[in-house]
Design an enzyme around this catalytic site. Structure first.
Site, PDB file in Angstrom:
ATOM      1  N   GLU A 131      -9.452  -9.976  -8.142  1.00  0.00           N
ATOM      2  CA  GLU A 131      -8.309  -9.113  -7.888  1.00  0.00           C
ATOM      3  C   GLU A 131      -7.269  -9.119  -9.020  1.00  0.00           C
ATOM      4  OE1 GLU A 131      -7.126  -9.611  -3.717  1.00  0.00           O
ATOM      5  OE2 GLU A 131      -9.049  -9.038  -3.016  1.00  0.00           O
ATOM      6  N   LYS A 150       0.782  -1.194  -0.012  1.00  0.00           N
ATOM      7  CA  LYS A 150       0.005   0.004   0.046  1.00  0.00           C
ATOM      8  C   LYS A 150       0.833   1.296  -0.129  1.00  0.00           C
ATOM      9  CE  LYS A 150      -4.044  -2.183   2.519  1.00  0.00           C
ATOM     10  NZ  LYS A 150      -4.843  -2.404   3.663  1.00  0.00           N
ATOM     11  N   HIS A 152      -2.020  -5.253   1.441  1.00  0.00           N
ATOM     12  CA  HIS A 152      -2.962  -6.214   0.938  1.00  0.00           C
ATOM     13  C   HIS A 152      -2.600  -7.503   0.569  1.00  0.00           C
ATOM     14  CE1 HIS A 152      -6.818  -7.340  -0.645  1.00  0.00           C
ATOM     15  NE2 HIS A 152      -6.229  -7.838  -1.630  1.00  0.00           N
TER      16      HIS A 152
END
Ligand code: IDP
Ligand code: MG
Length: 170
Positions: free
Chosen positions: A148, A31, A137
């Site tokens: 995803e 992130k 994540h």
């Protein structure tokens, strides 16, 4: 005593059939706070050392539309707007890692969602303190990993290791 050989040749031959469960893939993203804090190398090192195979990687500054799709299951949560703002605050390193149990083991390596509940030795346990800045994540199921991966990567951005024209050198 095993000789390291089977009737079909060396047990670890790159040409031996790859079992489907060894091809499990998970989506991992460092992130913006993980990137800004210089933790890219440390996080990649952990997945490499564990033995997972890097199938795709890119640095991307995600737009809000992508993030809203990525976190669609959380859209009713009170923290959703701040989550989207946090995740769009800078570039992230998006990756696909492959190997047996990649999804479940990846989650173990990450630690708990709230770093306060994450054990030392996990990524969140070692490098962060608060839930809204938890640096990484990881997909929570094989099904969400597939979703995803297709959201963040085009098919031709995923490396094909097999069938291989050239053997690994080790
Ligand atoms: P996960 O990242 O461990 O899968 P999720 O429940 O899917 O956790 O939440 C996605 C992300 O939303 C978390 O990683 C964290 O950045 C953020 N988040 C989760 N719960 C909270 C909260 O209670 N307050 C603020 N942010 C949260
Ligand atoms: Mg999640």
């Amino acid at each position: 005593m095993g000789s390291g050989l089977s009737a079909a040749g060396p047990v670890s031959s790159p040409f031996s059939p790859i079992m489907a469960d060894q091809k499990e893939r998970t989506f991992i993203a460092i992130k913006p706070d993980g990137v800004q804090r210089g933790l890219i190398g440390e996080i990649i090192k952990r997945f490499e050392q564990k033995g997972f195979k890097l199938v795709a990687m890119k640095m991307v500054h995600p737009c809000q539309d992508l993030l809203q799709q990525h976190y669609a299951d959380l859209k009713e949560k009170p923290f959703f707007p701040s989550l989207i703002e946090y995740m769009s605050s800078g570039p992230v390193v998006a990756m696909v890692w492959e190997g047996k149990g990649a999804v479940k083991t990846g989650r173990v390596m990450l630690g708990e969602t709230d770093p306060a509940n994450s054990k030392p030795g996990t990524i969140r346990g070692d490098f962060c303190i608060v839930v809204d800045r938890n640096i990484i994540h990881g997909s929570d199921s094989v099904e969400s990993a597939k979703k995803e991966i297709s959201l963040w990567f085009k098919d031709d951005e995923l490396v094909l290791y097999t069938p291989c024209a050239h053997a690994w050198l080790y």
